[in-house]
Scaffold this motif. Structure first.
Motif, PDB file in Angstrom:
ATOM      1  N   VAL A 247       9.426   2.746 -13.263  1.00 60.82           N
ATOM      2  CA  VAL A 247       8.013   2.704 -12.859  1.00 60.82           C
ATOM      3  C   VAL A 247       7.460   1.302 -13.089  1.00 60.82           C
ATOM      4  CG1 VAL A 247       5.682   3.548 -13.363  1.00 60.82           C
ATOM      5  CG2 VAL A 247       7.581   5.165 -13.200  1.00 60.82           C
TER       6      VAL A 247
ATOM      7  N   ASP B  15       6.087  -1.251 -10.199  1.00 60.15           N
ATOM      8  CA  ASP B  15       4.746  -1.807 -10.299  1.00 60.15           C
ATOM      9  C   ASP B  15       4.804  -3.333 -10.225  1.00 60.15           C
ATOM     10  OD1 ASP B  15       1.955  -1.311 -10.506  1.00 60.15           O
ATOM     11  OD2 ASP B  15       2.032  -2.000 -12.588  1.00 60.15           O
TER      12      ASP B  15
ATOM     13  N   GLU C 173       0.819  -1.212   0.000  1.00 64.14           N
ATOM     14  CA  GLU C 173       0.000   0.000   0.000  1.00 64.14           C
ATOM     15  C   GLU C 173       0.854   1.264   0.000  1.00 64.14           C
ATOM     16  OE1 GLU C 173      -2.604  -0.383   3.337  1.00 64.14           O
ATOM     17  OE2 GLU C 173      -3.678  -2.073   2.457  1.00 64.14           O
ATOM     18  N   ALA C 174       2.041   1.193   0.577  1.00 67.04           N
ATOM     19  CA  ALA C 174       2.902   2.375   0.686  1.00 67.04           C
ATOM     20  C   ALA C 174       3.673   2.686  -0.599  1.00 67.04           C
ATOM     21  CB  ALA C 174       3.891   2.191   1.833  1.00 67.04           C
ATOM     22  N   ILE C 175       3.822   1.706  -1.473  1.00 67.84           N
ATOM     23  CA  ILE C 175       4.610   1.927  -2.698  1.00 67.84           C
ATOM     24  C   ILE C 175       3.814   2.745  -3.702  1.00 67.84           C
ATOM     25  CG2 ILE C 175       5.565   0.820  -4.756  1.00 67.84           C
ATOM     26  CD1 ILE C 175       6.505  -1.427  -3.127  1.00 67.84           C
ATOM     27  N   GLU C 176       4.421   3.808  -4.158  1.00 66.73           N
ATOM     28  CA  GLU C 176       3.895   4.580  -5.284  1.00 66.73           C
ATOM     29  C   GLU C 176       4.974   4.509  -6.362  1.00 66.73           C
ATOM     30  OE1 GLU C 176       2.132   8.313  -4.598  1.00 66.73           O
ATOM     31  OE2 GLU C 176       1.310   7.717  -2.659  1.00 66.73           O
ATOM     32  N   PRO C 177       4.737   3.708  -7.414  1.00 63.18           N
ATOM     33  CA  PRO C 177       5.774   3.454  -8.410  1.00 63.18           C
ATOM     34  C   PRO C 177       6.435   4.716  -8.976  1.00 63.18           C
ATOM     35  CG  PRO C 177       3.968   1.947  -8.756  1.00 63.18           C
ATOM     36  CD  PRO C 177       3.522   2.937  -7.706  1.00 63.18           C
ATOM     37  N   GLU C 178       5.662   5.759  -9.271  1.00 57.62           N
ATOM     38  CA  GLU C 178       6.254   6.966  -9.858  1.00 57.62           C
ATOM     39  C   GLU C 178       7.185   7.661  -8.873  1.00 57.62           C
ATOM     40  OE1 GLU C 178       2.977   6.289  -9.887  1.00 57.62           O
ATOM     41  OE2 GLU C 178       2.606   5.916 -12.009  1.00 57.62           O
ATOM     42  N   THR C 179       6.786   7.717  -7.603  1.00 55.40           N
ATOM     43  CA  THR C 179       7.621   8.343  -6.583  1.00 55.40           C
ATOM     44  C   THR C 179       8.903   7.551  -6.382  1.00 55.40           C
ATOM     45  OG1 THR C 179       5.680   9.218  -5.461  1.00 55.40           O
ATOM     46  CG2 THR C 179       7.696   9.093  -4.171  1.00 55.40           C
ATOM     47  N   CYS C 180       8.787   6.238  -6.277  1.00 54.16           N
ATOM     48  CA  CYS C 180       9.967   5.388  -6.108  1.00 54.16           C
ATOM     49  C   CYS C 180      10.904   5.504  -7.309  1.00 54.16           C
ATOM     50  CB  CYS C 180       9.551   3.935  -5.909  1.00 54.16           C
ATOM     51  SG  CYS C 180       8.703   3.634  -4.363  1.00 54.16           S
TER      52      CYS C 180
ATOM     53  N   ARG D 219       5.385  -4.359  -6.633  1.00 52.99           N
ATOM     54  CA  ARG D 219       4.120  -4.292  -5.885  1.00 52.99           C
ATOM     55  C   ARG D 219       3.282  -5.538  -6.149  1.00 52.99           C
ATOM     56  NH1 ARG D 219       0.405   0.557  -6.697  1.00 52.99           N
ATOM     57  NH2 ARG D 219      -0.591  -0.392  -4.928  1.00 52.99           N
TER      58      ARG D 219
END
Length: 91
Positions: A56, A60, A29-36, A63
């Motif tokens: 990205v 993804d 839930e904490a992973i945001e692909p674009e931010t990472c 995740r």
């Protein structure tokens, strides 16, 4: 995936698989692909747009793999991750 090494740590509190599943779900839930991907690009110095798109895509995929791991662990523990989700999120 691009082959960039990736690891994460999840704790199995009280020796319960269900707690491990919750830890993995929290990670997912904490992973945001674009931010990472952006953070990885800053750290690595990679600036090509194609590298961002690949990062990205990799995040993804991570995740997805972590979510599938949580599902497999929950099923092995006699639980169902999907059973706790509202029906509208099954799709």
């Amino acid at each position: 995936m691009s082959g960039v090494p990736f690891t994460f740590t999840a704790e199995m509190k009280d020796g319960k698989v269900s707690n491990l599943v919750k830890e993995i779900e929290s990670f997912v839930e904490a992973i945001e692909p674009e931010t990472c991907a952006s953070e990885w690009m800053v750290q690595s110095g990679a600036v090509a747009p194609s590298r961002f798109r690949q990062a990205v895509s990799d995040m993804d995929a991570i995740r997805t793999d972590a979510w599938l791991l949580a599902c497999q662990l929950a099923e092995a523990d006699g639980q169902s991750v999907l059973a706790s989700l509202p029906w509208s999120q099954w799709n």
